[in-house]
Design an enzyme around this catalytic site. Structure first.
Site, mmCIF file in Angstrom:
data_model
loop_
_atom_site.group_PDB
_atom_site.id
_atom_site.type_symbol
_atom_site.label_atom_id
_atom_site.label_comp_id
_atom_site.label_asym_id
_atom_site.label_seq_id
_atom_site.Cartn_x
_atom_site.Cartn_y
_atom_site.Cartn_z
ATOM 1 N N CYS A 1 -13.744 17.084 10.783
ATOM 2 C CA CYS A 1 -13.423 16.034 9.810
ATOM 3 C C CYS A 1 -14.583 15.815 8.844
ATOM 4 C CB CYS A 1 -13.048 14.732 10.517
ATOM 5 S SG CYS A 1 -14.310 14.089 11.627
ATOM 6 N N ASN B 1 -21.190 13.117 28.174
ATOM 7 C CA ASN B 1 -21.831 12.865 26.890
ATOM 8 C C ASN B 1 -21.998 14.193 26.165
ATOM 9 O OD1 ASN B 1 -23.367 12.178 24.702
ATOM 10 N ND2 ASN B 1 -24.998 11.162 25.853
ATOM 11 N N PHE C 1 -14.370 17.354 23.218
ATOM 12 C CA PHE C 1 -13.984 16.164 22.452
ATOM 13 C C PHE C 1 -12.455 16.024 22.489
ATOM 14 C CE2 PHE C 1 -17.676 18.242 20.565
ATOM 15 C CZ PHE C 1 -18.644 17.248 20.565
ATOM 16 N N CYS D 1 0.849 -1.194 0.000
ATOM 17 C CA CYS D 1 0.000 0.000 0.000
ATOM 18 C C CYS D 1 0.884 1.243 0.000
ATOM 19 C CB CYS D 1 -0.918 -0.014 1.217
ATOM 20 S SG CYS D 1 -1.941 1.465 1.369
ATOM 21 N N GLN E 1 -4.844 10.596 15.187
ATOM 22 C CA GLN E 1 -4.938 11.027 13.800
ATOM 23 C C GLN E 1 -4.061 10.150 12.911
ATOM 24 O OE1 GLN E 1 -7.018 13.047 12.577
ATOM 25 N NE2 GLN E 1 -7.691 14.383 14.235
ATOM 26 N N ASP F 1 -13.256 19.586 18.648
ATOM 27 C CA ASP F 1 -12.733 18.635 17.662
ATOM 28 C C ASP F 1 -13.640 17.402 17.630
ATOM 29 O OD1 ASP F 1 -11.154 17.240 15.872
ATOM 30 O OD2 ASP F 1 -9.725 16.559 17.394
ATOM 31 N N ASN G 1 -4.714 15.483 22.617
ATOM 32 C CA ASN G 1 -3.974 15.901 21.422
ATOM 33 C C ASN G 1 -3.814 17.416 21.338
ATOM 34 O OD1 ASN G 1 -2.711 15.182 18.865
ATOM 35 N ND2 ASN G 1 -4.518 16.013 17.847
#
Length: 439
Positions: free
Chosen positions: A396, A349, A301, A169, A272, A370, A306
């Site tokens: 995203c 949540n 989130f 790949c 990621q 995010d 990160n």
């Protein structure tokens, strides 16, 4: 009087070949032509091309066609670099030159923001990394044909549950790509390969990592064979006999480093895919957010930290909120590992109203979001009550970014910066970042 149900007669699909002119690409990279004033979506076709297509689906408002032949190719068309491209479902834009891929993605982002958020803003320079060898994680599917007993090893075919046989790949990190043929030859020699689930590959800064999901206990010989494979490549090896069980049997826990912090993770944690773009993305997010030493920042989130951990290096205090309890626990541990004492993490949540949450009662100078592809619709309407003057939204999915942006604009924020991040070159998938400010 009872009515007798009579099923509607199905219209016969006209499957004869037809020549059409492709006008543009849709947001997923399919070519759009028009047939009887109806949009016809053709995977693999490019704007400006004259192609021969065969209808495979026809609805009242659109149709889908299969690309049969290209009569007049676009100047932007290139030969795919991967021999599996026309079968494997991993990439969908290799036939379009890379500069045009970037142009298409930027146009897609701008069009969606204009259409759904009513905001037309010039995009900044895209955030880019290498276009090949960029994937630091991949899931390899396994399937045993009951008749031939052959083990199929690779990635899902385009729009199918079937597996394309892949042992090379080009978009996979070289340290992972080199493992594919050896893992395949090892697994196909197992006594009961039908009891194997999938293989997860991930590249940490310290080592590549192999995870095997298996349904029945492996024999001692099979386990030892995998351990020896891992040792030859200085890789970590995890076995996953249950969905939520991970056993490290060789090597060490993987980690990655960015912006002066170390982030350990396990193969079932979200990180990621593109390390180079992730590093630039975090740097840009921190730059746009511009946290000051006297400011409080909320990271919604937050995952493993990160963004939270690098932000904490500059802010007075950071609060991270995440919907997965295990990730929250690891974010706490990661802060401790990096000797970061000004960050707190909460499990909540984020798909529903956050009123009543301890952290939500606080006020924040700045907020970073995010979310996953579904966006932040459950909480976006409440963001203004947090008091933030500046919000960075990392997305995203441009469609949900556009939707959520509309809410932020209605709450009095202005969109001041917008940019595209090419996390997945040679695919139609795009990440983006938006800055919202309130005076």
């Amino acid at each position: 009087m009872a009515r007798i149900f009579q099923p509607k007669k199905k219209t016969q699909l006209n499957t004869r070949h037809q020549a059409v002119q492709v006008e543009r690409l849709d947001h997923h990279g399919a070519g759009i032509a028009y047939l009887k004033k109806k949009p016809l979506f053709i995977d693999g076709a490019l704007p400006g091309e004259e192609v021969v297509t065969q209808l495979v689906e026809e609805k009242s408002k659109f149709a889908r066609g299969k690309l049969i032949k290209i009569l007049k190719p676009s100047e932007a068309r290139v030969e795919p670099f991967c021999s599996h491209y026309h079968e494997c479902g991993g990439c969908d834009l290799q036939h379009l030159n890379y500069d045009q891929q970037l142009t298409h993605k930027q146009q897609t982002l701008r069009q969606l923001m204009r259409k759904f958020a009513g905001s037309d803003i010039e995009l900044g320079a895209p955030v880019l990394g290498e276009s090949l060898g960029y994937r630091r994680r991949a899931r390899v599917s396994l399937f045993v044909d009951k008749k031939t007993r052959q083990l199929h090893f690779g990635f899902r075919k385009k729009q199918s549950k079937q597996i394309a046989q892949v042992t090379d790949c080009p978009v996979l990190a070289p340290e992972l790509n080199v493992l594919l043929p050896e893992i395949y030859s090892t697994l196909k020699a197992f006594k009961k390969p039908e009891q194997l689930g999938h293989v997860e590959l991930v590249l940490g800064d310290n080592a590549p990592c192999i995870t095997l999901r298996h349904l029945n206990k492996l024999t001692e010989k099979e386990t030892n064979t995998l351990v020896e494979l891992a040792k030859r490549h200085q890789a970590s090896l995890y076995l996953m006999p249950e969905t939520d069980q991970l056993d490290l049997v060789e090597g060490e826990v993987p980690f990655y480093q960015e912006a002066g912090v170390t982030v350990p993770f396990t193969p079932n944690n979200f990180i990621q895919v593109n390390q180079a773009v992730n590093q630039k993305m975090v740097a840009q997010a921190v730059d746009w957010l511009d946290p000051k030493s006297d400011e409080r920042v909320l990271d919604l989130f937050c995952g493993l930290g990160n963004f939270s951990l690098p932000i904490a290096k500059r802010a007075k205090h950071v609060v991270g909120v995440e919907g997965v309890a295990e990730m929250v626990e690891k974010a706490v541990n990661n802060a401790s590992l990096n000797q970061i004492n000004n960050a707190r993490f909460y499990h909540a949540n984020l798909e529903q109203d956050f009123e009543g949450q301890v952290w939500a009662a606080e006020q924040f100078d700045k907020v970073l979001l995010d979310p996953a592809r579904a966006g932040a619709s459950g909480i976006i309407d409440q963001v203004s009550v947090l008091g933030a003057r500046r919000i960075v939204y990392v997305s995203c999915n441009p469609a949900t970014l556009a939707r959520d942006s509309q809410s932020l604009l209605e709450q009095g924020y202005q969109l001041t910066k917008l940019g595209m991040l090419d996390m997945f070159p040679h695919t139609s998938h795009l990440e983006s970042m938006a800055l919202f400010e309130k005076s």
